[in-house]
Design an enzyme around this catalytic site. Structure first.
Site, PDB file in Angstrom:
ATOM      1  CB  THR A 160      -0.931   0.002   1.225  1.00 56.37           C
ATOM      2  OG1 THR A 160      -0.156  -0.201   2.416  1.00 56.37           O
ATOM      3  CG2 THR A 160      -1.962  -1.113   1.121  1.00 56.37           C
ATOM      4  CG  ASP A 161       0.850   3.573  -3.314  1.00 50.31           C
ATOM      5  OD1 ASP A 161       1.760   2.735  -3.381  1.00 50.31           O
ATOM      6  OD2 ASP A 161       0.063   3.816  -4.252  1.00 50.31           O
ATOM      7  CE  LYS A 162       3.250  11.122   2.738  1.00 54.37           C
ATOM      8  NZ  LYS A 162       3.973  12.329   2.269  1.00 54.37           N
TER       9      LYS A 162
END
Length: 447
Positions: A160-162
């Site tokens: 998952t991204d930031k």
């Protein structure tokens, strides 16, 4: 006296063939114990490796080698490592056997730089940094496994991204089966990260490779689907019309199937086979009110997703609904032509669930392993979302207005060339203007 026809010369009498005595091959004396010499094939080799390693350590073990369960995908290298680890185990480590398990994680991504750990960059804290620290403090893994996560065969289902949250992330790893693992891990984790489930899996299980599909949700204010001339200052009062919702779902439905999504990520060529992704579902649910503002939740399920792919899929539909581009841009974005696709904010994106249909079909009913379904944990997942994920999204959106700020950037997209290409074009025009001005100044200087 016998007739001539009855007599035979010595040359005509056939000679009896002498039978050659077969020499018995002497069996080579084996240096292995008698119990091991009866083993055949790869089992014999494994026993030999184990006996030699035990002999070097001064402790000869005549234990029979267990047969590897079929379907685990364990290679000879994996078996040798397993035998070596058995020999090197200390007395304290034998108290708690090391087993392959999966952990069900839920977390709020606010304040973290994504899921995956970045070795050597402690300033950018991730979810895995917190998890590894908790595993060491709880006594689930040795201290040296924190520096090299390959030692515990760690693998995540999705990166998952930031700022992206998760309600059903699954990671696989080897750890010591201590008592009350979940309780000890949660006591060493911050409140916004929780271990909600734990299950034993096969020795060769890999959470990333064994995952068949992933389901994400995206929570956004419905003002995102308002016409482009609508004032965002009055976004709380906006309510989504049923006709608009129907059009939104029609556009999302066009994503179903296999398409080339090279325009929906970065550093992917148009003819790269890995850019083709399979989407099985994408819909927008009925709107609901939270904190006085109206929100809606988009659900998308696919085999796998590339970096920023979901956010760009949503961003392009928003741009079409608002009137910045026509419907044909969707089909054009799947071709080889470069298209400037806007990327929606990452605030509302949540990893809802990961699916292991093939694994469950093969091992779920064998009587030894559990199905990787989390029906018993559904109440805990929902409670975590209501306590940590949803309030964080609503509060951050109302305070910072990330969606409103992003919508203000939509007019700069031309939906033809990439954003980088447009910037390079602008830089080229500016550079050409500067060269003309510089040349004019030189002419003026000489004349």
């Amino acid at each position: 006296m016998q007739p001539k026809s009855w007599t035979r010369s010595a040359k005509q009498i056939p000679k009896k063939k002498k039978k050659k005595k077969k020499k018995k091959k002497k069996k080579k004396e084996s240096s292995l114990p008698e119990s091991h010499t009866k083993k055949k094939g790869w089992l014999y080799k494994c026993a030999g490796i184990r006996w030699i390693m035990s002999k070097e350590s001064g402790n000869v073990q005549n234990k029979p080698v267990k047969r590897v369960e079929e379907g685990n995908g364990e290679s000879g290298e994996h078996i040798r490592k397993k035998l070596k680890s058995d020999v090197e185990q200390t007395g304290d480590e034998r108290k708690h056997p090391k087993r392959k398990v999966v952990l069900l994680l839920a977390y709020s991504g606010k304040g973290y730089y994504g899921m995956q750990r970045n070795a050597g960059s402690s300033q950018f804290k991730t979810i895995e940094d917190e998890l590894v620290t908790a595993l060491i403090k709880s006594g689930c893994i040795p201290d040296n496994h924190g520096d090299d996560m390959k030692k515990m065969s760690f693998q995540r289902c999705a990166r998952t991204d930031k700022g992206v949250s998760a309600a059903g992330q699954v990671v696989s790893l080897k750890l010591w089966m201590i008592e009350d693992i979940k309780e000890k891990l949660n006591s060493n984790l911050p409140p916004q990260i929780r271990v909600l489930g734990l299950k034993r899996v096969t020795g060769g299980f890999n959470s990333k490779n064994s995952c068949d599909a992933r389901t994400y949700s995206y929570m956004l204010p419905t003002v995102a689907f308002a016409p482009k001339d609508y004032s965002t200052e009055n976004s709380i009062a906006f309510r989504l019309e049923p006709e608009t919702l129907q059009r939104v779902n029609c556009l999302f439905g066009s994503y179903k199937g296999t398409h080339n999504f090279h325009n929906f990520t970065s550093q992917k060529a148009a003819r790269d086979p890995s850019a083709r992704r399979y989407i099985t579902e994408m819909t927008c649910g009925e709107p609901f009110v939270r904190g006085g503002a109206e929100f809606a939740e988009i659900t998308v399920r696919g085999q796998s997703f590339m970096m920023h792919q979901i956010r760009k899929m949503i961003g392009l539909v928003i741009a079409v609904v608002k009137g910045y581009s026509g419907d044909e841009v969707l089909k054009r974005s799947w071709g080889e032509e470069k298209v400037d696709v806007p990327k929606a904010p990452g605030l509302g994106l949540v990893l809802e669930k990961v699916h292991f249909d093939r694994y469950n079909k093969r091992f779920g009913g064998d009587g030894l392993h559990e199905c990787l379904e989390w029906t018993e944990e559904e109440q805990a997942i929902l409670a975590f979302k209501e306590e940590h994920i949803y309030p964080s999204i609503v509060e951050t959106e109302c305070q910072e207005g990330s969606m409103a700020s992003w919508m203000a950037t939509l007019p700069i997209h031309d939906f033809k060339a990439t954003a980088k290409g447009a910037q390079d074009k602008d830089r080229g025009q500016v550079g050409e203007s500067n060269r003309i001005i510089f040349a004019s100044s030189i002419v003026c200087f000489f004349f």
